[in-house]
Scaffold this motif. Structure first.
Motif, PDB file in Angstrom:
ATOM      1  N   LEU A  85       0.857  -1.178   0.000  1.00  0.00           N
ATOM      2  CA  LEU A  85       0.000   0.000   0.000  1.00  0.00           C
ATOM      3  C   LEU A  85       0.895   1.231   0.000  1.00  0.00           C
ATOM      4  CD1 LEU A  85      -2.514  -1.072   2.809  1.00  0.00           C
ATOM      5  CD2 LEU A  85      -2.775  -1.382   0.333  1.00  0.00           C
ATOM      6  N   ALA A  86       0.557   2.227  -0.815  1.00  0.00           N
ATOM      7  CA  ALA A  86       1.370   3.441  -0.907  1.00  0.00           C
ATOM      8  C   ALA A  86       0.500   4.666  -0.686  1.00  0.00           C
ATOM      9  CB  ALA A  86       2.047   3.526  -2.276  1.00  0.00           C
ATOM     10  N   HIS A  87       1.092   5.706  -0.056  1.00  0.00           N
ATOM     11  CA  HIS A  87       0.410   6.978   0.143  1.00  0.00           C
ATOM     12  C   HIS A  87       1.229   8.083  -0.522  1.00  0.00           C
ATOM     13  CE1 HIS A  87      -2.651   9.468   1.868  1.00  0.00           C
ATOM     14  NE2 HIS A  87      -1.766  10.242   2.463  1.00  0.00           N
ATOM     15  N   TYR A  88       0.694   9.312  -0.509  1.00  0.00           N
ATOM     16  CA  TYR A  88       1.301  10.429  -1.220  1.00  0.00           C
ATOM     17  C   TYR A  88       2.613  10.885  -0.580  1.00  0.00           C
ATOM     18  CZ  TYR A  88      -3.336  10.745  -3.305  1.00  0.00           C
ATOM     19  OH  TYR A  88      -4.501  10.463  -3.954  1.00  0.00           O
ATOM     20  N   PRO A  89       3.482  11.534  -1.357  1.00  0.00           N
ATOM     21  CA  PRO A  89       4.747  12.029  -0.799  1.00  0.00           C
ATOM     22  C   PRO A  89       4.552  13.304   0.011  1.00  0.00           C
ATOM     23  CG  PRO A  89       4.589  12.661  -3.092  1.00  0.00           C
ATOM     24  CD  PRO A  89       3.396  11.787  -2.814  1.00  0.00           C
ATOM     25  N   VAL A  90       5.453  13.513   0.946  1.00  0.00           N
ATOM     26  CA  VAL A  90       5.484  14.764   1.696  1.00  0.00           C
ATOM     27  C   VAL A  90       6.393  15.738   0.951  1.00  0.00           C
ATOM     28  CG1 VAL A  90       5.077  13.554   3.870  1.00  0.00           C
ATOM     29  CG2 VAL A  90       7.428  14.021   3.141  1.00  0.00           C
ATOM     30  N   ALA A  91       6.435  16.975   1.415  1.00  0.00           N
ATOM     31  CA  ALA A  91       7.300  17.971   0.787  1.00  0.00           C
ATOM     32  C   ALA A  91       8.759  17.680   1.116  1.00  0.00           C
ATOM     33  CB  ALA A  91       6.923  19.367   1.267  1.00  0.00           C
ATOM     34  N   ALA A  92       9.632  18.051   0.215  1.00  0.00           N
ATOM     35  CA  ALA A  92      11.063  17.927   0.474  1.00  0.00           C
ATOM     36  C   ALA A  92      11.445  18.789   1.673  1.00  0.00           C
ATOM     37  CB  ALA A  92      11.856  18.349  -0.759  1.00  0.00           C
ATOM     38  N   ASN A  93      12.399  18.304   2.467  1.00  0.00           N
ATOM     39  CA  ASN A  93      12.931  19.038   3.625  1.00  0.00           C
ATOM     40  C   ASN A  93      11.866  19.326   4.683  1.00  0.00           C
ATOM     41  OD1 ASN A  93      15.563  19.302   2.347  1.00  0.00           O
ATOM     42  ND2 ASN A  93      14.608  20.843   1.045  1.00  0.00           N
ATOM     43  N   SER A  94      10.846  18.479   4.762  1.00  0.00           N
ATOM     44  CA  SER A  94       9.794  18.649   5.760  1.00  0.00           C
ATOM     45  C   SER A  94      10.061  17.752   6.965  1.00  0.00           C
ATOM     46  CB  SER A  94       8.428  18.326   5.147  1.00  0.00           C
ATOM     47  OG  SER A  94       8.415  16.999   4.634  1.00  0.00           O
ATOM     48  N   GLU A  95       9.285  17.964   8.021  1.00  0.00           N
ATOM     49  CA  GLU A  95       9.410  17.172   9.249  1.00  0.00           C
ATOM     50  C   GLU A  95       8.091  16.452   9.495  1.00  0.00           C
ATOM     51  OE1 GLU A  95      10.716  17.695  13.969  1.00  0.00           O
ATOM     52  OE2 GLU A  95      10.306  19.457  12.716  1.00  0.00           O
TER      53      GLU A  95
END
Length: 314
Positions: free
Chosen positions: A142-152
């Motif tokens: 199962l896969a979900h969406y990516p987060v923003a680069a350089n995020s926490e």
């Protein structure tokens, strides 16, 4: 995709000089998610800056990933997630809403009522040696969406290994944070910047990073592997992963298992990509395709529940 060597995991572990679980992480200090981290006594694992031997890049431009990129809510321009992800994937709607299923067959993923970590439902993931390929290899994920680069972000999830989850020297990845390559720069898929896998009756965690804008031939600048000790069967294992994603020195990775801090790293922990990583859970076992004789199992079943992805600290 590069062909995997049969003893891939063993060679990879030897390359980083792993010893026993106690030599890598001593949790006798009783550190919990809410506790003081400096109370935990632990040895610092060795870091391997030589090319990693675990080479499992995803196939580029596969139909399922093109489908994911074109789905609602996916921000393609610029090539990173603009909106903040705050996701609860506990399967309580008795469905897979919010997930992309990377599966081959009707048995691969199902909603079940037992066992469950919380609520009424969980996800059962099954992978058989005889299953057809998904994105070029053997997987049920199962896969979900990516987060923003350089995020926490903090990632919470629970995994259940049933009592018949048998010993195998061949590894399987049960959770990974994969990252889209910058294909506009000619970059190809690489092994995930983070992966949680089982082999030899144990849990292993690996982190990979590269500050170069383009990672060539799946050879990052560095990687670190933790031997987390024996896995438990017949009960839920709760995981909390706190990451400040960065390919620079300001990155942070902290991992808790059942409330105990088992891994911590300050420094780079991902690739230099336009988008941040995306969460995946399930079963990925490439040896069944590339070196089937190395594995002694013919089926893997796990359960996933209580998934939460949210910005900030635990």
């Amino acid at each position: 995709m590069k062909k995997l060597l049969g003893a891939t995991l063993l060679a990879s572990l030897c390359a980083v000089g792993l010893g026993s679980a106690s030599a890598l992480s001593d949790n006798s200090g009783g550190t919990t998610v809410a506790g003081l981290q400096d109370r935990t006594r632990r040895a610092v694992p060795r870091t391997n800056t030589s090319p990693d031997l675990l080479e499992i890049p995803e196939p580029e431009n596969s139909p399922e990933f093109l489908k994911l990129e074109k789905s609602p809510g996916w921000k393609r321009l610029p090539r990173q997630q603009r909106s903040t992800i705050n996701f609860t994937g506990g399967f309580e709607g008795s469905n897979f809403n919010g997930w992309l299923r990377e599966i081959c067959c009707s048995h691969s993923a199902a909603i079940t009522t037992s066992p469950v970590r919380e609520g009424r439902f969980s996800a059962r993931m099954i992978l058989r040696r005889s299953d057809g390929d998904v994105q070029g290899s053997k997987r049920s994920e199962l896969a979900h969406y990516p987060v923003a680069a350089n995020s926490e972000y903090t990632y919470r999830f629970s995994l259940f290994l049933p009592s018949d989850y048998s010993y195998d020297r061949s590894f399987e990845i049960l959770m990974q944070m994969q990252s889209f390559p910058d294909s506009n720069l000619g970059e190809a898929w690489r092994s995930p910047p983070m992966m949680l896998r089982t082999a030899y009756g144990k849990w292993f965690l690996e982190s990979r990073w590269d500050s170069k804008q383009v990672t060539v031939n799946n050879r990052p600048e560095g990687n670190q592997t933790w031997d987390l000790g024996s896995y438990a069967k017949g009960r839920w294992t709760d995981w909390v992963i706190h990451v400040k994603w960065s390919h620079r020195s300001d990155g942070l990775l902290e991992v808790w298992r059942d409330g105990q801090l088992v891994a911590r790293r300050v420094g780079p922990n991902t690739y230099n990509d336009a988008r941040g990583p995306y969460f995946k859970a399930g079963i990925y076992k490439p040896d069944w395709k590339y070196n089937p004789s190395f594995s002694s199992t013919s089926q893997r079943t796990i359960y996933v529940d209580a998934v939460r992805i949210y910005p900030g600290k635990p």
